[in-house]
Write a protein that holds these residues in place. Structure first.
Motif, PDB file in Angstrom:
ATOM      1  N   LYS A  50     -39.409  42.322   0.395  1.00 56.38           N
ATOM      2  CA  LYS A  50     -40.849  42.589   0.414  1.00 56.38           C
ATOM      3  C   LYS A  50     -41.584  41.378  -0.131  1.00 56.38           C
ATOM      4  O   LYS A  50     -41.215  40.809  -1.161  1.00 56.38           O
ATOM      5  CB  LYS A  50     -41.176  43.816  -0.435  1.00 56.38           C
ATOM      6  N   VAL A  51     -42.648  40.977   0.583  1.00 50.72           N
ATOM      7  CA  VAL A  51     -43.565  39.956   0.077  1.00 50.72           C
ATOM      8  C   VAL A  51     -44.757  40.700  -0.508  1.00 50.72           C
ATOM      9  O   VAL A  51     -45.494  41.359   0.229  1.00 50.72           O
ATOM     10  CB  VAL A  51     -44.010  38.992   1.182  1.00 50.72           C
ATOM     11  N   PRO A  52     -44.959  40.635  -1.823  1.00 46.41           N
ATOM     12  CA  PRO A  52     -46.024  41.431  -2.441  1.00 46.41           C
ATOM     13  C   PRO A  52     -47.412  41.021  -1.951  1.00 46.41           C
ATOM     14  O   PRO A  52     -47.618  39.903  -1.463  1.00 46.41           O
ATOM     15  CB  PRO A  52     -45.854  41.124  -3.940  1.00 46.41           C
ATOM     16  N   ALA A  53     -48.349  41.920  -2.095  1.00 43.65           N
ATOM     17  CA  ALA A  53     -49.723  41.688  -1.654  1.00 43.65           C
ATOM     18  C   ALA A  53     -50.252  40.371  -2.207  1.00 43.65           C
ATOM     19  O   ALA A  53     -50.142  40.089  -3.404  1.00 43.65           O
ATOM     20  CB  ALA A  53     -50.615  42.837  -2.088  1.00 43.65           C
ATOM     21  N   GLY A  54     -50.790  39.547  -1.318  1.00 42.34           N
ATOM     22  CA  GLY A  54     -51.403  38.293  -1.713  1.00 42.34           C
ATOM     23  C   GLY A  54     -50.451  37.151  -1.976  1.00 42.34           C
ATOM     24  O   GLY A  54     -50.895  36.022  -2.211  1.00 42.34           O
ATOM     25  N   ALA A  55     -49.130  37.392  -1.921  1.00 38.74           N
ATOM     26  CA  ALA A  55     -48.148  36.352  -2.226  1.00 38.74           C
ATOM     27  C   ALA A  55     -47.755  35.579  -0.975  1.00 38.74           C
ATOM     28  O   ALA A  55     -48.006  36.011   0.158  1.00 38.74           O
ATOM     29  CB  ALA A  55     -46.909  36.965  -2.865  1.00 38.74           C
ATOM     30  N   SER A  56     -47.103  34.419  -1.183  1.00 34.28           N
ATOM     31  CA  SER A  56     -46.558  33.621  -0.087  1.00 34.28           C
ATOM     32  C   SER A  56     -45.073  33.408  -0.305  1.00 34.28           C
ATOM     33  O   SER A  56     -44.627  33.120  -1.416  1.00 34.28           O
ATOM     34  CB  SER A  56     -47.268  32.265   0.003  1.00 34.28           C
ATOM     35  N   ASP A  73     -52.484  40.910   2.952  1.00 36.00           N
ATOM     36  CA  ASP A  73     -52.909  39.535   2.658  1.00 36.00           C
ATOM     37  C   ASP A  73     -51.776  38.642   2.174  1.00 36.00           C
ATOM     38  O   ASP A  73     -52.028  37.583   1.574  1.00 36.00           O
ATOM     39  CB  ASP A  73     -54.053  39.522   1.637  1.00 36.00           C
ATOM     40  N   ALA A  74     -50.528  39.026   2.424  1.00 36.91           N
ATOM     41  CA  ALA A  74     -49.377  38.191   2.071  1.00 36.91           C
ATOM     42  C   ALA A  74     -48.949  37.362   3.279  1.00 36.91           C
ATOM     43  O   ALA A  74     -49.300  37.669   4.429  1.00 36.91           O
ATOM     44  CB  ALA A  74     -48.219  39.062   1.594  1.00 36.91           C
ATOM     45  N   ASN A  75     -48.164  36.312   3.018  1.00 35.95           N
ATOM     46  CA  ASN A  75     -47.694  35.407   4.070  1.00 35.95           C
ATOM     47  C   ASN A  75     -46.185  35.229   3.961  1.00 35.95           C
ATOM     48  O   ASN A  75     -45.655  35.024   2.861  1.00 35.95           O
ATOM     49  CB  ASN A  75     -48.349  34.029   3.934  1.00 35.95           C
ATOM     50  N   LEU A  76     -45.490  35.265   5.110  1.00 34.26           N
ATOM     51  CA  LEU A  76     -44.056  35.003   5.148  1.00 34.26           C
ATOM     52  C   LEU A  76     -43.752  34.038   6.276  1.00 34.26           C
ATOM     53  O   LEU A  76     -44.108  34.284   7.429  1.00 34.26           O
ATOM     54  CB  LEU A  76     -43.270  36.304   5.358  1.00 34.26           C
ATOM     55  N   HIS A  77     -43.085  32.927   5.932  1.00 31.17           N
ATOM     56  CA  HIS A  77     -42.635  31.954   6.922  1.00 31.17           C
ATOM     57  C   HIS A  77     -41.127  31.825   6.796  1.00 31.17           C
ATOM     58  O   HIS A  77     -40.599  31.503   5.723  1.00 31.17           O
ATOM     59  CB  HIS A  77     -43.322  30.608   6.670  1.00 31.17           C
ATOM     60  N   VAL A  78     -40.398  32.075   7.910  1.00 32.24           N
ATOM     61  CA  VAL A  78     -38.941  32.046   7.923  1.00 32.24           C
ATOM     62  C   VAL A  78     -38.480  31.003   8.931  1.00 32.24           C
ATOM     63  O   VAL A  78     -38.919  31.012  10.090  1.00 32.24           O
ATOM     64  CB  VAL A  78     -38.359  33.428   8.305  1.00 32.24           C
ATOM     65  N   VAL A  79     -37.579  30.130   8.513  1.00 31.28           N
ATOM     66  CA  VAL A  79     -37.013  29.100   9.383  1.00 31.28           C
ATOM     67  C   VAL A  79     -35.504  29.295   9.449  1.00 31.28           C
ATOM     68  O   VAL A  79     -34.841  29.402   8.411  1.00 31.28           O
ATOM     69  CB  VAL A  79     -37.320  27.688   8.841  1.00 31.28           C
ATOM     70  N   GLY A  80     -34.946  29.344  10.658  1.00 27.30           N
ATOM     71  CA  GLY A  80     -33.498  29.422  10.810  1.00 27.30           C
ATOM     72  C   GLY A  80     -32.887  30.610  10.113  1.00 27.30           C
ATOM     73  O   GLY A  80     -31.763  30.521   9.595  1.00 27.30           O
ATOM     74  N   GLY A  81     -33.562  31.742  10.123  1.00 28.69           N
ATOM     75  CA  GLY A  81     -33.097  32.912   9.386  1.00 28.69           C
ATOM     76  C   GLY A  81     -32.562  34.021  10.269  1.00 28.69           C
ATOM     77  O   GLY A  81     -32.480  33.902  11.502  1.00 28.69           O
ATOM     78  N   GLY A  86     -36.157  45.556  10.841  1.00 28.16           N
ATOM     79  CA  GLY A  86     -37.428  45.218  11.442  1.00 28.16           C
ATOM     80  C   GLY A  86     -38.352  44.560  10.437  1.00 28.16           C
ATOM     81  O   GLY A  86     -38.035  44.421   9.255  1.00 28.16           O
ATOM     82  N   VAL A  87     -39.532  44.163  10.927  1.00 31.47           N
ATOM     83  CA  VAL A  87     -40.555  43.527  10.093  1.00 31.47           C
ATOM     84  C   VAL A  87     -41.856  44.291  10.255  1.00 31.47           C
ATOM     85  O   VAL A  87     -42.319  44.510  11.380  1.00 31.47           O
ATOM     86  CB  VAL A  87     -40.775  42.055  10.483  1.00 31.47           C
ATOM     87  N   THR A  88     -42.439  44.702   9.122  1.00 28.78           N
ATOM     88  CA  THR A  88     -43.749  45.349   9.124  1.00 28.78           C
ATOM     89  C   THR A  88     -44.747  44.409   8.460  1.00 28.78           C
ATOM     90  O   THR A  88     -44.539  43.989   7.321  1.00 28.78           O
ATOM     91  CB  THR A  88     -43.712  46.692   8.366  1.00 28.78           C
ATOM     92  N   VAL A  89     -45.815  44.099   9.182  1.00 29.57           N
ATOM     93  CA  VAL A  89     -46.843  43.197   8.665  1.00 29.57           C
ATOM     94  C   VAL A  89     -48.111  44.022   8.431  1.00 29.57           C
ATOM     95  O   VAL A  89     -48.695  44.559   9.372  1.00 29.57           O
ATOM     96  CB  VAL A  89     -47.127  42.046   9.636  1.00 29.57           C
ATOM     97  N   SER A  90     -48.517  44.125   7.168  1.00 23.01           N
ATOM     98  CA  SER A  90     -49.610  45.005   6.780  1.00 23.01           C
ATOM     99  C   SER A  90     -50.969  44.337   6.962  1.00 23.01           C
ATOM    100  O   SER A  90     -51.070  43.177   7.378  1.00 23.01           O
ATOM    101  CB  SER A  90     -49.426  45.447   5.326  1.00 23.01           C
ATOM    102  N   LYS A  91     -52.016  45.055   6.607  1.00 24.39           N
ATOM    103  CA  LYS A  91     -53.388  44.613   6.819  1.00 24.39           C
ATOM    104  C   LYS A  91     -53.631  43.245   6.197  1.00 24.39           C
ATOM    105  O   LYS A  91     -53.405  43.040   5.010  1.00 24.39           O
ATOM    106  CB  LYS A  91     -54.352  45.651   6.228  1.00 24.39           C
ATOM    107  N   GLY A  92     -54.071  42.312   7.020  1.00 21.98           N
ATOM    108  CA  GLY A  92     -54.359  40.974   6.539  1.00 21.98           C
ATOM    109  C   GLY A  92     -53.156  40.092   6.337  1.00 21.98           C
ATOM    110  O   GLY A  92     -53.284  38.927   5.958  1.00 21.98           O
ATOM    111  N   GLY A  93     -51.935  40.599   6.599  1.00 18.82           N
ATOM    112  CA  GLY A  93     -50.718  39.823   6.392  1.00 18.82           C
ATOM    113  C   GLY A  93     -50.424  38.893   7.551  1.00 18.82           C
ATOM    114  O   GLY A  93     -50.940  39.044   8.661  1.00 18.82           O
ATOM    115  N   TYR A  94     -49.539  37.917   7.291  1.00 22.90           N
ATOM    116  CA  TYR A  94     -49.177  36.916   8.293  1.00 22.90           C
ATOM    117  C   TYR A  94     -47.670  36.721   8.287  1.00 22.90           C
ATOM    118  O   TYR A  94     -47.049  36.527   7.239  1.00 22.90           O
ATOM    119  CB  TYR A  94     -49.881  35.591   7.983  1.00 22.90           C
TER     120      TYR A  94
END
Length: 323
Positions: A50-56, A73-81, A86-94
């Motif tokens: 989990k990426v907490p609210a507002g975190a990157s 409003d959190a951000n997750l960037h994954v490379v070569g993973g 599944g992935v759930t992206v909440s309101k304002g998340g990226y």
């Protein structure tokens, strides 16, 4: 359509800060969650993440044996993973994935957006509104694959990709370039229309209602659309306002254009195996302002993703190791 090259470069530059120790562990347990605020490297996490609210969170080579949640409003960037759930992206998340395998669905609920590039594969990819969300989010697929795309909000842009069926209703637009859709393509009530160019649809392609411009094939434009569309089933464009342009298509079924305002412009370079039912005027050259509108979709999203990715990586590195 050169999207992706500049963004990929930013990932390579930032990867230097990631560790390389691999931890092998037992299968994920449903009650265990790893929180990620910061950066992580080539480890195997036997938990949900989990990426907490507002975190990157920035992950390079990480294997996640559970599901992933990107909170508000959190951000997750994954490379070569690798993500086994599944992935759930909440309101304002990226959510941003490059060269990553996601075994489950990616579900955007009022999210800011999702970007998939460089061979990323996911199961279902969906975008639905959420109460109180801006609802202008995007689904951006570049050089990747999804078994299906289902959107009822935001912008849908696909290039150089392989998809299952595509269903979009009430979105801003649906632009598909140089891609294969192995199923039906259905676009209903798109506020700003969309384009299908240099692509293949192994099913029916249907555009119903909404505003234009809608361009299917749209004629060969130097540096814009250079080859034919192939549509295995029927091609139907009805009830669209704002302009319809149909040319350079091979259609295995019927071609129908009706009740469009203004009347659809249908060119001479369509090859149709079935029947032709059209209300049409001769196709003029695709107006410069129309091509400019489609090109602006790409340029705007490219700029948005470049900024989001750079900010996500910077914030994650500043936060320090996540685990």
């Amino acid at each position: 359509m050169k999207f992706g090259s500049k963004i990929a470069a930013s990932t390579a530059t930032a990867a230097l800060a990631i560790g390389g120790v691999t931890l092998m562990a037992a299968p994920a347990q449903a009650d265990l969650i790893t929180l990620c605020s910061g950066h992580g490297g080539a480890v195997t996490l036997p938990t949900d993440l989990k990426v907490p609210a507002g975190a990157s969170c920035f992950l390079d080579g990480t294997v996640i044996q559970g599901k992933v949640t990107v909170e508000g409003d959190a951000n997750l960037h994954v490379v070569g993973g690798q993500i086994d759930g599944g992935v759930t992206v909440s309101k304002g998340g990226y959510f941003d994935a490059s060269d990553t395998e996601v075994a489950g669905d990616v579900v955007n609920t009022g999210s800011y957006g999702t970007y998939l590039e460089k061979g990323t594969s996911v199961a279902g990819l969906s975008a639905v509104p959420a109460e109180g969300a801006d609802n202008d989010g995007f689904v951006f697929v570049v050089g990747s694959s999804a078994s299906s795309v289902d959107a009822s909000v935001g912008e849908v842009y696909v290039t150089d990709s392989r998809l299952g069926g595509v269903t979009a209703e009430g979105v801003e637009y649906v632009d598909i370039f140089d891609s294969v859709v192995r199923g039906d393509l259905s676009v209903t009530d798109a506020a700003a229309g969309g384009i299908l160019a240099d692509s293949e649809v192994i099913g029916d392609a249907t555009y119903t209602g909404g505003n234009g411009p809608v361009a299917v094939g749209a004629g060969a434009e130097a540096g814009f659309a250079s080859s034919l569309n192939y549509i295995d089933g029927d091609l139907t464009v009805t009830g669209v306002s704002g302009g319809v342009y149909v040319d350079n298509n091979i259609v295995g079924g019927d071609l129908t254009t009706s009740d469009n305002s203004p009347t659809a412009q249908v060119g001479d370079n369509n090859r149709v195996r079935g029947g032709i039912v059209t209300q049409e005027v001769a196709l003029r050259a695709l107006a410069a302002e129309v091509t400019a509108e489609f090109e602006a979709h790409e340029a705007d999203l490219e700029e948005t993703v470049e900024e989001l990715r750079a900010q996500t990586i910077a914030d994650a590195l500043e936060a320090g190791p996540a685990f």
